[in-house]
Scaffold this active site. Sequence first.
Site, short mmCIF file in Angstrom:
data_model
loop_
_atom_site.label_atom_id
_atom_site.label_comp_id
_atom_site.label_asym_id
_atom_site.label_seq_id
_atom_site.Cartn_x
_atom_site.Cartn_y
_atom_site.Cartn_z
N LYS A 36 49.55 47.20 39.13
CA LYS A 36 48.42 45.70 38.31
C LYS A 36 47.44 46.15 38.13
O LYS A 36 47.05 47.09 38.36
CB LYS A 36 49.17 44.91 38.94
CG LYS A 36 48.45 44.67 40.65
CD LYS A 36 48.91 43.73 41.83
CE LYS A 36 48.28 44.02 43.16
NZ LYS A 36 49.18 42.62 44.30
N TYR A 254 13.90 44.35 39.77
CA TYR A 254 13.15 42.81 39.97
C TYR A 254 13.36 42.16 41.09
O TYR A 254 13.45 42.51 41.88
CB TYR A 254 14.97 42.50 39.10
CG TYR A 254 15.07 42.94 37.65
CD1 TYR A 254 14.88 42.32 36.78
CD2 TYR A 254 16.53 43.19 37.89
CE1 TYR A 254 14.84 41.96 35.37
CE2 TYR A 254 16.76 43.83 36.05
CZ TYR A 254 16.18 43.06 35.41
OH TYR A 254 16.42 43.19 33.80
C1 LIG Z 1 49.11 44.11 45.07
C2 LIG Z 1 51.03 43.02 45.80
C3 LIG Z 1 51.38 44.94 46.10
C4 LIG Z 1 51.13 46.15 46.74
O1 LIG Z 1 49.93 45.90 48.03
P1 LIG Z 1 48.77 46.72 48.24
O2 LIG Z 1 47.96 46.53 49.68
O3 LIG Z 1 47.89 47.64 47.47
O4 LIG Z 1 49.55 48.22 48.95
C5 LIG Z 1 52.79 44.72 47.17
N1 LIG Z 1 53.02 43.23 46.44
C6 LIG Z 1 52.81 42.34 46.10
C7 LIG Z 1 53.33 41.04 45.93
C8 LIG Z 1 51.51 42.96 46.04
O5 LIG Z 1 50.52 41.51 44.49
#
Ligand SMILES: *Cc1c(COP(=O)(O)O)cnc(C)c1O
Length: 360
Positions: A36, A254
């Site tokens: 994702k 800044y």
């Molecule tokens: C993002 C996510 C994962 C992966 O989690 P990590 O901590 O990056 O390994 C797994 N399951 C769900 C439902 C997620 O939203």
Amino acid sequence: MMDPTAVLHIDLAAIAANWRALAARAAPGAVAGVVKANAYGLGAARVAPALHAAGCRHFFVAHLAEGIALRAALGAGPMIAVLNGFAPGADQDAGLVPVLNSLGDVLAHAAAGRSANWAQPALLHLDTGMARLGLDAGEQARLAADRSLLAGLDLLYVMSHLACADEPDHPLNGEQAARFARACAVLPRLKRSFANSSGLFLGADYASDLARPGCALYGINPTPGAANPMRPVIRLEAPILQIRDIPAGASVGYGASFMAARPSRIATIAVGYADGYLRSLSGRGVAAYRDMILPMVGRVSMDLITLDVTDAPGIAPGETVQLIGGAAPSPDDLAARAGTIGYEILTSLGDRYRRDYRAG
Ligand SMILES: *Cc1c(COP(=O)(O)O)cnc(C)c1O
């Protein structure tokens, strides 16, 4: 004039090696790749095929559009599940699998499956302690009481998600495992998907038929507080644009937040908060030059940062400094300095870098 563009090195071979290490740990269960948010900012179109070549056959994205793009990158075959779900038919024949996050999702996809005379592949998400997505306890009870609600669905996995997997001693881990086991026991027999990256390090109660690691693939430490078992994946380096001498008492950047206490040499680098070098790193970041640590001084600007190179004699414009990885802070270290987590460092990496992928 030299090219001032910073280079983000992304090691696909390290991502593949991390996936293989997690696959060995999870066996006999399978291990998916969570890609994702553009593979946590590292580029899903490059990362997912490298994972596939390593043997990964299950992928998770968050958004429908991410899934459609991923199907184009991967071709037919691997499972691509969409964590946030989508309306029946909305996947434009990309063969994506919706995660059903409520009883309403279940009813809608089951009805679509029945009217098409086809069992709609889907994942069933049960909430066991996140209060975010997934069927709540009441919806789980309704489903258990009337399993005919599932007619029209081909449930590939039932899944749940851990809230505190990165804190091995947190009592919610065991509670979630117990709730998930109890909920599964009153549903039809289904394959289970439970652990994220850190969950894979919690022990056998958390193993399942399909683990869903994300961050560990990308080199984030899934065992905070202990040594990182994963291989580092990214290095960010950038050339020095300019070096200038300033007298004691002169300020930098800044807000004049840094005031030189001694005659100083200040190097300017073309990386800023618009590139994901978070503004909260102002006065807290460090870079590396060879084996020397260079303090960042002044505020992080949108496009530039400034380093104190007074103690690096001979350093010159055009030379390269490391900002992340190698002798510089890891994404986790940088996150600690910025008051955030490694995930946010990775997903904030901007698109102005030249990205250099080392083949998987
Ligand atoms: C993002 C996510 C994962 C992966 O989690 P990590 O901590 O990056 O390994 C797994 N399951 C769900 C439902 C997620 O939203």
